[in-house]
Scaffold this motif. Structure first.
Motif, PDB file in Angstrom:
ATOM      1  N   GLU A 103     -11.132   9.403   2.715  1.00 26.19           N
ATOM      2  CA  GLU A 103     -11.623   8.298   3.534  1.00 26.19           C
ATOM      3  C   GLU A 103     -10.653   7.116   3.515  1.00 26.19           C
ATOM      4  O   GLU A 103     -10.980   6.022   3.978  1.00 26.19           O
ATOM      5  N   ASP A 104      -9.443   7.347   2.973  1.00 31.89           N
ATOM      6  CA  ASP A 104      -8.416   6.296   2.940  1.00 31.89           C
ATOM      7  C   ASP A 104      -7.204   6.697   3.792  1.00 31.89           C
ATOM      8  O   ASP A 104      -6.056   6.412   3.437  1.00 31.89           O
ATOM      9  N   VAL A 105      -7.479   7.344   4.920  1.00 29.49           N
ATOM     10  CA  VAL A 105      -6.394   7.804   5.800  1.00 29.49           C
ATOM     11  C   VAL A 105      -5.497   6.644   6.204  1.00 29.49           C
ATOM     12  O   VAL A 105      -4.267   6.787   6.290  1.00 29.49           O
ATOM     13  N   HIS A 106      -6.088   5.478   6.444  1.00 32.73           N
ATOM     14  CA  HIS A 106      -5.301   4.305   6.856  1.00 32.73           C
ATOM     15  C   HIS A 106      -4.265   3.930   5.798  1.00 32.73           C
ATOM     16  O   HIS A 106      -3.190   3.427   6.127  1.00 32.73           O
ATOM     17  N   GLN A 107      -4.573   4.198   4.532  1.00 28.42           N
ATOM     18  CA  GLN A 107      -3.623   3.913   3.461  1.00 28.42           C
ATOM     19  C   GLN A 107      -2.619   5.046   3.283  1.00 28.42           C
ATOM     20  O   GLN A 107      -1.434   4.806   3.038  1.00 28.42           O
ATOM     21  N   LEU A 108      -3.076   6.271   3.428  1.00 29.54           N
ATOM     22  CA  LEU A 108      -2.170   7.415   3.296  1.00 29.54           C
ATOM     23  C   LEU A 108      -1.082   7.384   4.364  1.00 29.54           C
ATOM     24  O   LEU A 108       0.054   7.807   4.121  1.00 29.54           O
ATOM     25  N   MET A 109      -1.417   6.881   5.552  1.00 30.65           N
ATOM     26  CA  MET A 109      -0.406   6.810   6.612  1.00 30.65           C
ATOM     27  C   MET A 109       0.733   5.848   6.254  1.00 30.65           C
ATOM     28  O   MET A 109       1.854   6.002   6.738  1.00 30.65           O
ATOM     29  N   GLN A 110       0.452   4.873   5.393  1.00 31.76           N
ATOM     30  CA  GLN A 110       1.514   3.959   4.964  1.00 31.76           C
ATOM     31  C   GLN A 110       2.554   4.708   4.132  1.00 31.76           C
ATOM     32  O   GLN A 110       3.740   4.360   4.133  1.00 31.76           O
ATOM     33  N   ALA A 111       2.102   5.728   3.392  1.00 30.90           N
ATOM     34  CA  ALA A 111       2.999   6.493   2.521  1.00 30.90           C
ATOM     35  C   ALA A 111       3.864   7.485   3.285  1.00 30.90           C
ATOM     36  O   ALA A 111       4.875   7.970   2.776  1.00 30.90           O
ATOM     37  N   ILE A 168       0.839  -1.205   0.000  1.00 34.26           N
ATOM     38  CA  ILE A 168       0.000   0.000   0.000  1.00 34.26           C
ATOM     39  C   ILE A 168       0.871   1.250   0.000  1.00 34.26           C
ATOM     40  O   ILE A 168       0.553   2.242  -0.669  1.00 34.26           O
ATOM     41  N   ARG A 169       1.981   1.214   0.720  1.00 32.00           N
ATOM     42  CA  ARG A 169       2.909   2.348   0.744  1.00 32.00           C
ATOM     43  C   ARG A 169       3.354   2.694  -0.681  1.00 32.00           C
ATOM     44  O   ARG A 169       3.308   3.868  -1.092  1.00 32.00           O
ATOM     45  N   ALA A 170       3.763   1.693  -1.434  1.00 35.00           N
ATOM     46  CA  ALA A 170       4.238   1.913  -2.803  1.00 35.00           C
ATOM     47  C   ALA A 170       3.116   2.452  -3.695  1.00 35.00           C
ATOM     48  O   ALA A 170       3.328   3.365  -4.505  1.00 35.00           O
ATOM     49  N   GLU A 171       1.910   1.901  -3.527  1.00 34.12           N
ATOM     50  CA  GLU A 171       0.774   2.331  -4.348  1.00 34.12           C
ATOM     51  C   GLU A 171       0.421   3.794  -4.093  1.00 34.12           C
ATOM     52  O   GLU A 171       0.173   4.559  -5.041  1.00 34.12           O
ATOM     53  N   LYS A 172       0.377   4.180  -2.829  1.00 33.93           N
ATOM     54  CA  LYS A 172      -0.013   5.551  -2.497  1.00 33.93           C
ATOM     55  C   LYS A 172       1.066   6.564  -2.878  1.00 33.93           C
ATOM     56  O   LYS A 172       0.766   7.674  -3.308  1.00 33.93           O
ATOM     57  N   ARG A 173       2.318   6.176  -2.737  1.00 32.38           N
ATOM     58  CA  ARG A 173       3.391   7.078  -3.168  1.00 32.38           C
ATOM     59  C   ARG A 173       3.347   7.267  -4.689  1.00 32.38           C
ATOM     60  O   ARG A 173       3.549   8.372  -5.190  1.00 32.38           O
ATOM     61  N   LYS A 174       3.042   6.208  -5.393  1.00 34.23           N
ATOM     62  CA  LYS A 174       2.919   6.310  -6.846  1.00 34.23           C
ATOM     63  C   LYS A 174       1.759   7.229  -7.228  1.00 34.23           C
ATOM     64  O   LYS A 174       1.858   8.028  -8.171  1.00 34.23           O
ATOM     65  N   GLU A 175       0.649   7.130  -6.483  1.00 37.33           N
ATOM     66  CA  GLU A 175      -0.522   7.965  -6.749  1.00 37.33           C
ATOM     67  C   GLU A 175      -0.181   9.451  -6.690  1.00 37.33           C
ATOM     68  O   GLU A 175      -0.684  10.256  -7.486  1.00 37.33           O
ATOM     69  N   PHE A 176       0.686   9.819  -5.746  1.00 38.69           N
ATOM     70  CA  PHE A 176       1.048  11.232  -5.570  1.00 38.69           C
ATOM     71  C   PHE A 176       2.373  11.599  -6.238  1.00 38.69           C
ATOM     72  O   PHE A 176       2.840  12.736  -6.106  1.00 38.69           O
ATOM     73  N   GLY A 177       2.986  10.645  -6.943  1.00 36.44           N
ATOM     74  CA  GLY A 177       4.248  10.924  -7.619  1.00 36.44           C
ATOM     75  C   GLY A 177       5.407  11.125  -6.675  1.00 36.44           C
ATOM     76  O   GLY A 177       6.297  11.947  -6.924  1.00 36.44           O
TER      77      GLY A 177
END
Length: 365
Positions: free
Chosen positions: A256-264, A176-185
């Motif tokens: 509503e995906d704060v739990h995922q954003l915290m991984q990033a 999830i960390r990798a996915e969210k970092r990719k989402e925000f570049g």
């Protein structure tokens, strides 16, 4: 089945709204039935709560006080609630509490979620004027922390109900960390300083920007991820532009995906002027993030060793050096789950205790 009305949902995703959603998703809904009152057109998590089978009831604005009173009266008489649970940052507005006392036999629970009113001197004055009257009406006093309870209830008894979190959602996940970092570049090497909270005076966003400016000075490859909305958001964006930080600040707005954003994120920053017991700080600790908090926040929130308190009187460079040192020495794989569960911050424990309280209060009615 115990019928409970929660009062009230705001339009912003804050600690109270997150707490109510977590409890609703985890409580035994064969034993309790939840309704939620709101004066907001689009209350936070309203759709999700409706999906869970709860009624989200729109009431007129407080500015339409005659219509509000009439609607509240109809609601209470029609639904015959066993309990009305008030979630409060202050007792500045006790009109709904007085209406419950007048128009229903429901038990009244007052639940303190903060250690100061959210807005200004007038709110604080109204809180002081209303406090004794409201507490004479209350049947049960709850608080998110010892500090929040002592502030709201003075010498009256209260029970602490921990702001439990859904552990599995927040545990660190590299995918999830990798996915969210990719989402925000955001690259793997970039240091991400994170914050979740409404853009209000309480959360001290100006200081967040100042501290982050110092972080960039020592480590240029850094990004600030701000999650939330509020009345100060435009001002904070201007502050970022004035400091030439706008390219390094991500305004994620309401999510509503704060739990995922915290991984990033790499660290979590919360230099608030005051808090009851910030649920986001608990969530960040579950995500194994180094958490930096102002020492104006109760130390009850420090559940694992990665939580560090600093003075708002410390200069920004001091904050920045401590933050970067923590990032360099953090271990996101460290086992934190059992430590936090033992201290009572699992939502299953919280929801279970609330269910017991509701059944107990309803029996006494």
């Amino acid at each position: 089945m115990v019928k409970v009305l929660h009062f009230e949902l705001s339009e912003f995703i804050g600690g109270i709204e997150s707490f109510l959603l977590n409890v609703t998703e985890s409580i035994d809904r064969k034993k309790v039935n939840f309704d939620f009152a709101t004066v907001s057109v689009k209350p936070a998590y309203g759709d999700r709560l409706s999906q869970l089978g709860c009624n989200v009831i729109k009431l007129p604005s407080y500015y339409e006080i005659t219509n509000f009173v009439k609607s509240m009266r109809r609601l209470l008489i029609k639904n015959k609630y066993d309990i009305v649970h008030f979630h409060k940052n202050s007792l500045a507005n006790i009109i709904p509490i007085l209406l419950v006392k007048k128009y229903s036999d429901a038990k009244i629970i007052i639940h303190s979620h903060n250690t100061s009113p959210s807005k200004g001197k007038i709110t604080f004055l109204l809180h002081k004027l209303n406090c004794n009257r409201a507490l004479k009406i209350s049947d049960c006093n709850l608080a998110c922390s010892d500090a929040a309870g002592k502030w709201m209830f003075k010498k009256q008894d209260f029970e602490i109900i921990h702001n439990g979190v859904q552990m599995e959602k927040f545990l660190f996940n590299n995918v999830i960390r990798a996915e969210k970092r990719k989402e925000f570049g955001i690259s793997d090497s970039t240091v991400v300083v994170g914050h979740v909270g409404r853009f209000t005076e309480q959360k001290n966003h100006r200081r967040i920007i100042e501290i982050f400016d110092s972080v960039v000075k020592f480590h240029e490859d850094s990004v600030l991820l701000l999650v939330g909305e509020g009345e100060l958001q435009i001002e904070i964006m201007k502050m970022c532009k004035d400091r030439k930080l706008i390219s390094k600040v991500i305004m994620a707005n309401k999510r509503e995906d704060v739990h995922q954003l915290m991984q990033a994120m790499d660290i979590f920053l919360l230099p608030s002027f005051y808090e009851g017991l910030p649920i986001v700080a608990v969530e960040a600790q579950v995500a194994a993030l180094p958490v930096f908090l102002s020492d104006t926040i109760t130390n009850e929130v420090a559940l694992v060793k990665n939580a560090k308190f600093m003075s708002l009187y410390d200069d920004n460079d001091t904050w920045a050096k401590e933050i970067l040192n923590a990032v360099n020495n953090s271990d996101r794989q460290e086992e934190v789950k059992n430590t936090i569960i033992k201290q009572g911050y699992d939502i299953v424990t919280t929801a279970g205790r609330l269910c017991e309280l509701y059944e107990q209060e309803a029996k006494e009615n």
